[in-house]
Design a protein around this motif. Structure first.
Motif, PDB file in Angstrom:
ATOM      1  N   VAL A 150     111.547 -14.531  50.646  1.00  0.00           N
ATOM      2  CA  VAL A 150     111.692 -16.112  51.072  1.00  0.00           C
ATOM      3  C   VAL A 150     113.129 -16.380  51.302  1.00  0.00           C
ATOM      4  CG1 VAL A 150     111.609 -18.484  50.474  1.00  0.00           C
ATOM      5  CG2 VAL A 150     109.726 -17.091  49.938  1.00  0.00           C
ATOM      6  N   ARG A 151     113.983 -15.922  50.557  1.00  0.00           N
ATOM      7  CA  ARG A 151     115.617 -16.045  50.580  1.00  0.00           C
ATOM      8  C   ARG A 151     115.988 -15.446  52.035  1.00  0.00           C
ATOM      9  NH1 ARG A 151     115.903 -15.213  45.131  1.00  0.00           N
ATOM     10  NH2 ARG A 151     116.558 -13.202  45.424  1.00  0.00           N
ATOM     11  N   GLU A 152     115.346 -14.220  52.149  1.00  0.00           N
ATOM     12  CA  GLU A 152     115.754 -13.335  53.327  1.00  0.00           C
ATOM     13  C   GLU A 152     115.450 -14.215  54.564  1.00  0.00           C
ATOM     14  OE1 GLU A 152     115.124  -8.921  55.239  1.00  0.00           O
ATOM     15  OE2 GLU A 152     113.949  -9.547  53.215  1.00  0.00           O
ATOM     16  N   ALA A 153     114.149 -14.776  54.538  1.00  0.00           N
ATOM     17  CA  ALA A 153     113.454 -15.302  55.687  1.00  0.00           C
ATOM     18  C   ALA A 153     114.467 -16.563  55.911  1.00  0.00           C
ATOM     19  CB  ALA A 153     112.145 -15.895  55.585  1.00  0.00           C
ATOM     20  N   VAL A 154     114.949 -17.350  55.025  1.00  0.00           N
ATOM     21  CA  VAL A 154     115.677 -18.457  55.089  1.00  0.00           C
ATOM     22  C   VAL A 154     116.901 -18.298  55.862  1.00  0.00           C
ATOM     23  CG1 VAL A 154     116.889 -20.105  54.157  1.00  0.00           C
ATOM     24  CG2 VAL A 154     114.598 -19.834  53.221  1.00  0.00           C
ATOM     25  N   LEU A 155     117.551 -17.218  55.391  1.00  0.00           N
ATOM     26  CA  LEU A 155     118.689 -16.615  55.981  1.00  0.00           C
ATOM     27  C   LEU A 155     118.679 -16.505  57.600  1.00  0.00           C
ATOM     28  CD1 LEU A 155     119.994 -14.407  53.152  1.00  0.00           C
ATOM     29  CD2 LEU A 155     121.219 -16.577  53.853  1.00  0.00           C
ATOM     30  N   ALA A 189     115.915 -34.569  62.348  1.00  0.00           N
ATOM     31  CA  ALA A 189     115.975 -33.930  60.942  1.00  0.00           C
ATOM     32  C   ALA A 189     114.551 -33.480  60.678  1.00  0.00           C
ATOM     33  CB  ALA A 189     116.441 -34.870  60.054  1.00  0.00           C
ATOM     34  N   LYS A 190     113.652 -34.469  60.996  1.00  0.00           N
ATOM     35  CA  LYS A 190     112.040 -34.055  60.827  1.00  0.00           C
ATOM     36  C   LYS A 190     111.606 -32.915  61.695  1.00  0.00           C
ATOM     37  CE  LYS A 190     110.949 -38.783  59.466  1.00  0.00           C
ATOM     38  NZ  LYS A 190     110.353 -40.121  59.843  1.00  0.00           N
ATOM     39  N   VAL A 191     111.873 -33.039  62.937  1.00  0.00           N
ATOM     40  CA  VAL A 191     111.686 -32.083  63.856  1.00  0.00           C
ATOM     41  C   VAL A 191     112.373 -30.710  63.392  1.00  0.00           C
ATOM     42  CG1 VAL A 191     112.216 -31.018  66.235  1.00  0.00           C
ATOM     43  CG2 VAL A 191     111.547 -33.534  65.876  1.00  0.00           C
ATOM     44  N   GLN A 192     113.475 -30.662  62.851  1.00  0.00           N
ATOM     45  CA  GLN A 192     114.197 -29.300  62.415  1.00  0.00           C
ATOM     46  C   GLN A 192     113.561 -28.691  61.314  1.00  0.00           C
ATOM     47  OE1 GLN A 192     116.371 -27.510  64.149  1.00  0.00           O
ATOM     48  NE2 GLN A 192     117.376 -29.123  65.326  1.00  0.00           N
ATOM     49  N   PHE A 193     113.144 -29.553  60.423  1.00  0.00           N
ATOM     50  CA  PHE A 193     112.352 -29.139  59.189  1.00  0.00           C
ATOM     51  C   PHE A 193     111.094 -28.638  59.594  1.00  0.00           C
ATOM     52  CE2 PHE A 193     109.492 -30.307  55.830  1.00  0.00           C
ATOM     53  CZ  PHE A 193     110.068 -29.431  54.631  1.00  0.00           C
ATOM     54  N   HIS A 194     110.241 -29.201  60.326  1.00  0.00           N
ATOM     55  CA  HIS A 194     109.381 -28.870  60.948  1.00  0.00           C
ATOM     56  C   HIS A 194     109.138 -27.567  61.699  1.00  0.00           C
ATOM     57  CE1 HIS A 194     105.185 -28.629  62.943  1.00  0.00           C
ATOM     58  NE2 HIS A 194     105.778 -28.525  64.138  1.00  0.00           N
ATOM     59  N   ARG A 199     108.635 -21.439  61.086  1.00  0.00           N
ATOM     60  CA  ARG A 199     109.064 -20.063  61.289  1.00  0.00           C
ATOM     61  C   ARG A 199     108.906 -19.277  59.991  1.00  0.00           C
ATOM     62  NH1 ARG A 199     113.461 -18.672  64.641  1.00  0.00           N
ATOM     63  NH2 ARG A 199     113.609 -20.153  66.371  1.00  0.00           N
ATOM     64  N   LEU A 200     109.047 -20.088  58.723  1.00  0.00           N
ATOM     65  CA  LEU A 200     108.835 -19.356  57.529  1.00  0.00           C
ATOM     66  C   LEU A 200     107.287 -18.973  57.337  1.00  0.00           C
ATOM     67  CD1 LEU A 200     111.106 -21.271  55.039  1.00  0.00           C
ATOM     68  CD2 LEU A 200     111.542 -19.250  55.999  1.00  0.00           C
ATOM     69  N   GLU A 206     103.533 -19.528  53.477  1.00  0.00           N
ATOM     70  CA  GLU A 206     103.838 -20.903  53.116  1.00  0.00           C
ATOM     71  C   GLU A 206     104.794 -20.556  51.551  1.00  0.00           C
ATOM     72  OE1 GLU A 206     102.789 -25.946  52.678  1.00  0.00           O
ATOM     73  OE2 GLU A 206     101.121 -23.869  52.729  1.00  0.00           O
ATOM     74  N   PRO A 207     106.045 -21.002  51.608  1.00  0.00           N
ATOM     75  CA  PRO A 207     106.782 -20.754  50.420  1.00  0.00           C
ATOM     76  C   PRO A 207     106.277 -21.911  49.295  1.00  0.00           C
ATOM     77  CG  PRO A 207     108.242 -20.729  52.192  1.00  0.00           C
ATOM     78  CD  PRO A 207     107.015 -21.282  52.774  1.00  0.00           C
TER      79      PRO A 207
END
Length: 211
Positions: A150-155, A189-194, A199-200, A206-207
């Motif tokens: 998950v950390r790798e994917a977030v990066l 902000a909501k769109v970016q989070f979505h 992507r994750l 799903e984390p």
């Protein structure tokens, strides 16, 4: 034992440590301005885990995140008297949001200066994942490996998506506060989070922290 105001000043009474630990951030900031150094220590203890989890998203190793966490609090301490004096005496002090901005800026600078993802041994990753009660060694290794993935994917997320995800999941900020912190609209902000979550999910499922 209690913390009370006397003549407009917040005064720490006997057994002050326990009272400080129970006091909200706004009281701790005012007490610190009045010379109670222990108030800042309580703020550090209270928010250390939050800062660590936030900056961890931008680092490849837990020790780097620990260094950034320490740097964030040192920077906050250096600016505390000047900044705390600007906090309004009425209502909650924005200490947490201010601290989050400091930590986020340090983390982004760390990632920006050539810090790329490097493979981390499962054993090393497991060092920072607390063993759950009754969990087998194999389960612990699998959970640590999952956290590493998950950390790798977030990066790999685009910068803005990673920032919004970090502030939402790790800092627990409302989209309104995220927008104010990053200088974007609440809807953006909501769109970016979505998009970040989408992507994750495509990469690692799903984390757990987003379920």
């Amino acid at each position: 034992m209690s913390i009370r105001e006397t003549g407009g000043r917040v005064v720490a009474m006997p057994s002050r440590r326990l009272a400080l630990e129970r006091a909200p951030d706004e009281v701790l900031c005012r007490v610190f301005l009045d010379g109670e150094e222990a108030a800042f220590e309580v703020l550090v203890t209270r928010h250390r885990a939050l800062v660590f989890s936030l900056v961890r998203r931008y680092t490849t190793r837990p020790e780097d995140a620990a260094d950034l966490t320490q740097a964030a609090f040192l920077r906050a301490l250096e600016a505390s008297r000047r900044v705390f004096a600007r906090f309004t005496p009425v209502g909650p002090a924005p200490f947490r949001a201010w601290l989050v901005r400091i930590a986020l800026n340090l983390a982004k600078n760390h990632a920006r200066h050539g810090q790329r993802w490097r493979p981390v041994l499962v054993e090393a990753a497991n060092d920072e994942v607390a063993e759950a009660p009754g969990e087998s060694a194999q389960d612990g290794l699998e959970r640590a490996e999952r956290a590493r993935e998950v950390r790798e994917a977030v990066l790999t997320l685009p910068r803005r998506q990673r920032e919004v995800l970090t502030l939402r999941v790790d800092a627990g900020l409302a989209f309104k506060d995220i927008a104010e912190t990053l200088g974007i609209t609440e809807n953006n902000a909501k769109v970016q989070f979505h998009h970040a979550v989408k992507r994750l999910k495509a990469r690692v499922g799903e984390p757990e922290e987003m379920r």
